[in-house]
Design an enzyme around this catalytic site. Structure first.
Site, PDB file in Angstrom:
ATOM      1  N   HIS A 201       0.881  -1.119   0.013  1.00  0.00           N
ATOM      2  CA  HIS A 201       0.069   0.072   0.110  1.00  0.00           C
ATOM      3  C   HIS A 201       0.933   1.213  -0.032  1.00  0.00           C
ATOM      4  O   HIS A 201       0.708   1.999  -0.896  1.00  0.00           O
ATOM      5  CB  HIS A 201      -0.911  -0.022   1.142  1.00  0.00           C
ATOM      6  CG  HIS A 201      -0.103  -0.044   2.294  1.00  0.00           C
ATOM      7  ND1 HIS A 201      -0.084  -1.517   3.103  1.00  0.00           N
ATOM      8  CD2 HIS A 201       0.516   0.684   3.231  1.00  0.00           C
ATOM      9  CE1 HIS A 201       0.859  -1.282   4.177  1.00  0.00           C
ATOM     10  NE2 HIS A 201       0.912  -0.025   4.265  1.00  0.00           N
ATOM     11  N   GLU A 443       1.052 -16.819 -19.491  1.00  0.00           N
ATOM     12  CA  GLU A 443       1.925 -16.631 -18.143  1.00  0.00           C
ATOM     13  C   GLU A 443       2.542 -17.943 -17.845  1.00  0.00           C
ATOM     14  O   GLU A 443       3.213 -18.180 -16.951  1.00  0.00           O
ATOM     15  CB  GLU A 443       1.260 -16.058 -16.917  1.00  0.00           C
ATOM     16  CG  GLU A 443       0.005 -16.665 -16.733  1.00  0.00           C
ATOM     17  CD  GLU A 443      -0.787 -16.050 -15.576  1.00  0.00           C
ATOM     18  OE1 GLU A 443      -0.276 -14.924 -15.171  1.00  0.00           O
ATOM     19  OE2 GLU A 443      -2.078 -16.147 -15.545  1.00  0.00           O
ATOM     20  N   ASP A 467       4.363 -13.758 -14.010  1.00  0.00           N
ATOM     21  CA  ASP A 467       4.447 -15.402 -13.630  1.00  0.00           C
ATOM     22  C   ASP A 467       5.417 -16.026 -14.738  1.00  0.00           C
ATOM     23  O   ASP A 467       5.542 -16.938 -14.352  1.00  0.00           O
ATOM     24  CB  ASP A 467       2.880 -15.817 -13.669  1.00  0.00           C
ATOM     25  CG  ASP A 467       2.211 -15.700 -12.138  1.00  0.00           C
ATOM     26  OD1 ASP A 467       3.096 -15.651 -11.177  1.00  0.00           O
ATOM     27  OD2 ASP A 467       0.951 -15.564 -12.038  1.00  0.00           O
ATOM     28  N   CYS A 514       1.345  -7.233 -20.072  1.00  0.00           N
ATOM     29  CA  CYS A 514       0.571  -6.603 -18.831  1.00  0.00           C
ATOM     30  C   CYS A 514       1.289  -6.640 -17.644  1.00  0.00           C
ATOM     31  O   CYS A 514       0.868  -6.364 -16.607  1.00  0.00           O
ATOM     32  CB  CYS A 514      -1.054  -6.937 -18.616  1.00  0.00           C
ATOM     33  SG  CYS A 514      -0.975  -8.840 -18.487  1.00  0.00           S
TER      34      CYS A 514
END
Length: 576
Positions: A201, A443, A467, A514
């Site tokens: 965060h 991936e 990944d 992405c």
């Protein structure tokens, strides 16, 4: 004495200022048993503490709304996550059970349930979702402070910090979104924390506010002393304490250059992403919440290339979101992009994630287990619910569906069959829905090697490099002992990426990247040279990548890119 600390670079830029140490935020918890007749009073204390924290967060959200600053959208989204956790049935019911059955006092019950839920977060494979444990800990900490009638230590520090004119750098073990809101008006020039990663965060907020930050610096809050002069290098992930005059001069120059560069970047927000040789490049945004469409549009994103839907499924104590809740979230994202395309990834969690009311300990390797599309196909009722919600949202704008972790042709056939069934169910209800394009996320190395097979069954593909690298190199990227071996420039990784892009071009199908590689400006020219024309990344990375695009000539990059891929040491050629 000058010394240097190293962590993870999560928000670019240089900050120079005096260190302000945030007091350790961990609250001491008393552990004692209560009498049976005290149970009702103890539960009442918990309810009042929860109501107090909810009111605090609601006030902070309202303050953000009054500010009207687009960059605060991610802060508001994170506060929304904290509100969701406060209402989480798994957390609430667990705490009540400790009080009712074990007669723990309220504080003890909270920390006991925190340990139960936190273990479930630790088992998650996805680093973004794993980082949400920190949000849970901060929610519990706020509840503990409310039980004691205390406020955040940073709330008291904020006015004092803003009293002087000298730039300040905040050094803390960790920071919550609510804590950081105390400084949203620019009191602090930079942040340094002991813990956290690129998806924590603190990192998300720092990037949204464009504040230089280095996280995961281990013992920074112990090694740095109050009022030390500190340099935060958010580009290199370095913190320099008590720098020499020569270092100060060097970083002062770098800081000024960075400010000039940022000013230049704002000027290209509305400039079409077109290379010197006329190639139009699609720069898309990765988002986690519907509200993230605001910062995406603010930097000129031409669509959403990856909308992660996991936020709807997490921390619900086994209660899955219904169709209406999902439809509302997807619709808001679609409408928020005002006609630009939105690619919605189906839920990318599984048996290793805390979606069930009871823990599942029978999965020895969650990364290779029942997750992503495997889990969705194993729970067809859940999957059909999500597909119906996505199809209905497609009536409000351009929507693509992205299927994660595809590896088998049988999975492809099942996906298409369930999509057809979802349409039939909506037809029987007379519900309105729209057309969607269906894509596969490449991936898994097997999918990259057999990509031509998948291209025959999908409208587009998207390469999930995070990944793909992890599986190709057998590296857990969040395991500190082997994370240094996680290498996007490994020859095998580059070959998989290059071949996947080439196969999509041959098939005449759109292909995008992405993962983190898409937003890494040091790799932009290489990906352009390999033929990539669609990049999807965090909104804060779009303008720096666009700058690289505008300076590139793909005709001159093709041969060089092939040399890099064929090289034994690609990193050396990339540095030239």
């Amino acid at each position: 004495m000058t010394f240097t600390l190293h962590g993870q670079a999560v928000s670019r830029g240089v900050a120079i200022g005096r260190a302000v140490l945030a007091a350790a935020s961990r609250v001491d918890v008393a552990h004692y048993f209560i009498a049976p007749q005290q149970v009702a009073d103890e539960l009442g204390r918990l309810r009042r503490a929860r109501d107090t924290v909810v009111e605090e967060i609601e006030r902070l959200r309202q303050g953000l709304a009054h500010d009207g600053v687009e960059a605060h959208a991610e802060l508001a989204a994170l506060l929304e996550v904290h509100l969701m956790l406060l209402q989480d049935e798994h957390l609430q019911d667990g705490v009540k059970q400790w009080v009712l059955e074990r007669h723990y006092n309220a504080e003890w019950a909270l920390t006991a349930q925190l340990e139960v839920v936190a273990r479930q977060f630790d088992e998650m494979e996805d680093p973004y979702l794993r980082e949400r444990r920190a949000d849970l800990e901060q929610v519990v900490e706020r509840l503990l402070r409310a039980l004691r009638g205390e406020s955040s230590p940073l709330a008291a520090a904020a006015p004092a910090a803003g009293a002087g004119g000298e730039p300040l750098v905040l050094v803390a073990h960790d920071l919550s979104p609510a804590d950081m809101l105390h400084f949203k008006h620019g009191v602090f020039a930079g942040f340094v924390t002991d813990v956290g990663g690129r998806t924590s965060h603190t990192a998300i907020v720092a990037r949204s506010l464009e504040i230089p930050a280095v996280v995961g610096v281990r013992n920074a809050s112990q090694l740095i002393q109050q009022d030390d002069l500190v340099i935060v290098d958010g580009d290199a992930g370095v913190v320099i304490v008590d720098p020499s005059p020569m270092m100060l001069a060097e970083y002062g120059y770098k800081q000024r250059q960075g400010e000039v560069e940022r000013e230049k970047l704002t000027r290209i927000k509305n400039t079409p992403a077109v290379t010197l040789d006329g190639q139009r490049i699609e720069l898309l945004a990765n988002i986690e919440l519907p509200e993230d469409t605001l910062p995406a549009l603010a930097v000129g994103a031409v669509g959403v290339g990856l909308f992660r839907t996991e936020f709807l499924f997490m921390g619900r104590g086994g209660k899955l979101p219904d169709e209406e809740e999902q439809y509302d979230a997807y619709r808001r994202a679609v409408e928020g992009m005002h006609g630009l395309p939105v690619t919605i990834r189906t839920v990318d969690v599984g048996a290793d994630k805390p979606l069930e009311a009871h823990r599942r300990d029978d999965h020895l390797n969650p990364a290779l287990g029942l997750r992503a599309i495997r889990w969705s196909l194993a729970e067809p009722a859940m999957f059909l619910t999500q597909l119906r919600a996505i199809l209905r949202a497609a009536a409000h704008g351009k929507v693509n569906v992205l299927i994660p972790m595809v590896a088998h042709l049988s999975e492809v056939r099942q996906v298409h069959a369930l999509l057809a069934k979802a349409r039939e169910q909506l037809d029987r209800r007379g519900a309105v829905y729209g057309p969607v394009r269906v894509g596969a996320m490449i991936e898994v190395p097997a999918a990259a090697l057999a990509v031509r097979l998948f291209l025959r069954h999908f409208d587009f593909i998207s390469i999930g490099t995070n990944d793909l690298i992890q599986y190709a190199l057998a590296i857990d990227r969040v395991d500190e002992s082997v994370a240094h071996l996680y290498d996007p420039l490994h020859p095998a990784v580059l070959r998989l990426v290059a071949d996947t892009i080439a196969a999509a071009q041959e098939a005449g199908k759109p292909v995008s990247v992405c993962g983190e590689m898409a937003g890494d400006v040091t790799l932009t020219r290489l990906l352009l040279g390999l033929g990539l024309r669609s990049f999807s990344m965090h909104p804060t990375q779009i303008l720096p990548v666009k700058q690289q695009v505008l300076r590139s000539d793909t005709r001159k990059l093709r041969a060089w890119a092939q040399q890099v891929v064929a090289s034994d040491e690609p990193a050396l050629l990339l540095a030239d």
